[in-house]
Each structure stands twice: as C-alpha cells, then as structure tokens.
Motif scaffolding. Structure first.
Motif, mmCIF file in Angstrom:
data_model
loop_
_atom_site.group_PDB
_atom_site.id
_atom_site.type_symbol
_atom_site.label_atom_id
_atom_site.label_comp_id
_atom_site.label_asym_id
_atom_site.label_seq_id
_atom_site.Cartn_x
_atom_site.Cartn_y
_atom_site.Cartn_z
ATOM 1 N N GLN A 38 0.635 -1.540 0.316
ATOM 2 C CA GLN A 38 -0.233 -0.055 0.021
ATOM 3 C C GLN A 38 1.004 1.016 -0.038
ATOM 4 O O GLN A 38 1.704 1.405 1.053
ATOM 5 C CB GLN A 38 -1.015 0.045 0.969
ATOM 6 C CG GLN A 38 -1.777 1.116 1.032
ATOM 7 C CD GLN A 38 -3.233 0.959 1.680
ATOM 8 O OE1 GLN A 38 -3.454 0.379 3.424
ATOM 9 N NE2 GLN A 38 -4.080 1.550 1.648
ATOM 10 N N LYS A 42 -3.140 5.128 -2.290
ATOM 11 C CA LYS A 42 -3.693 4.321 -2.499
ATOM 12 C C LYS A 42 -4.460 3.517 -1.567
ATOM 13 O O LYS A 42 -3.826 2.701 -0.749
ATOM 14 C CB LYS A 42 -2.671 4.136 -3.629
ATOM 15 C CG LYS A 42 -2.037 4.979 -4.425
ATOM 16 C CD LYS A 42 -0.687 4.231 -5.008
ATOM 17 C CE LYS A 42 -0.172 5.854 -5.972
ATOM 18 N NZ LYS A 42 0.266 5.064 -7.558
ATOM 19 N N ASP A 43 -5.015 2.609 -2.949
ATOM 20 C CA ASP A 43 -5.572 1.459 -2.262
ATOM 21 C C ASP A 43 -4.235 -0.160 -1.632
ATOM 22 O O ASP A 43 -3.733 0.477 -2.404
ATOM 23 C CB ASP A 43 -6.808 0.717 -2.917
ATOM 24 C CG ASP A 43 -7.698 1.780 -3.215
ATOM 25 O OD1 ASP A 43 -9.087 1.807 -3.854
ATOM 26 O OD2 ASP A 43 -7.883 2.431 -1.877
ATOM 27 N N ARG A 44 -4.551 -1.154 -0.926
ATOM 28 C CA ARG A 44 -3.922 -2.119 -0.831
ATOM 29 C C ARG A 44 -4.207 -2.623 -1.794
ATOM 30 O O ARG A 44 -5.232 -3.289 -2.812
ATOM 31 C CB ARG A 44 -4.075 -2.667 0.405
ATOM 32 C CG ARG A 44 -3.098 -3.718 0.945
ATOM 33 C CD ARG A 44 -3.701 -4.740 1.901
ATOM 34 N NE ARG A 44 -3.137 -3.259 3.103
ATOM 35 C CZ ARG A 44 -3.296 -3.542 4.214
ATOM 36 N NH1 ARG A 44 -3.548 -4.254 5.122
ATOM 37 N NH2 ARG A 44 -2.736 -2.636 4.961
#
Length: 127
Positions: A38, A42-44
């Motif tokens: 991550q 930002k998204d994982r």
C-alpha cells in the motif's frame, strides 16, 4: 496466527530487496500466503501469493517477472524476492495468511480473503 514482516529498507532503482515474514500459530503448511502493498493515498494492492500443497504462485501484473514468492515450511517463513525495483514499488509491504480452503478461483488476489496480517515493512525505491 501471528505474522511479522521484515527486510524492508531503502534501495536505488534497479536494486533488489528480500522481504521475510515469520508465521507463528496454527498449521503453517496449510496456509495460503500472500504479499500486498500500500502506497500513500492508494488502495492496498495484491503483489504475490502462494498456495500450499502444489505451491502454485500468482503475481500482480506490475511485478510479474521481477518479484518471486517462496515459502519454507520448516522455518514457518514466507519470502518475497524483489528484483529490478522501480520507484513505483515504494510502499508498505504486508504479508498475510489464510486457510487454503479460502483460495477459491482468484480469491488469493483479494485482501478480504486473508484473516491474519503482519504489521508491514516499508520499502522505498529512489530514482
């Protein structure tokens, strides 16, 4: 189940790092194991996963050909060898474990599949 990741650090673009994750509790050989990352804001993101038994491996598109996941059942460890690192690989990297029965279809790519997570280790790649 407890997981502890290590091995992160700073590296120049083109370099390599090897992340390690020690797993305690439960039956290690029965776990599906994954790595996620991550970056700030930002998204994982799914990075890599390995199924027990046949040890099939799976990779995110952005790391295919550069990263390699492995496991050592004798040491209860899972590893991520990262080569040809790029600045966009900069992120906190997490190891995760789940019962292999949860690896249905492409479920290994979803963070929700995993029930146990390590604390994360920072990887910084400079250009």
């Amino acid at each position: 189940v407890q997981l502890q990741a290590s091995g992160g650090g700073w590296v120049q673009a083109g370099g390599s790092l090897r992340l390690s994750c020690s797993v305690s509790g439960g039956t290690f050989s029965s776990y599906g194991l994954g790595w996620f990352r991550q970056a700030p804001g930002k998204d994982r993101e799914f990075v890599a996963a390995m199924r027990p038994g046949d040890r099939n491996t799976f990779y995110g598109d952005s790391v295919k050909g550069r990263f390699s996941i492995s496991r050592d059942n004798a040491k209860n460890g899972v590893y991520l060898q990262m080569n040809i690192l790029k600045p966009e690989d900069t992120a906190v990297y997490y190891c995760a474990a789940t019962d292999a029965r949860n690896y249905i279809s492409s479920a290994y790519r979803r963070s929700s599949t995993y029930s146990s997570w390590g604390q994360g280790t920072q990887v910084t790649v400079s250009s």
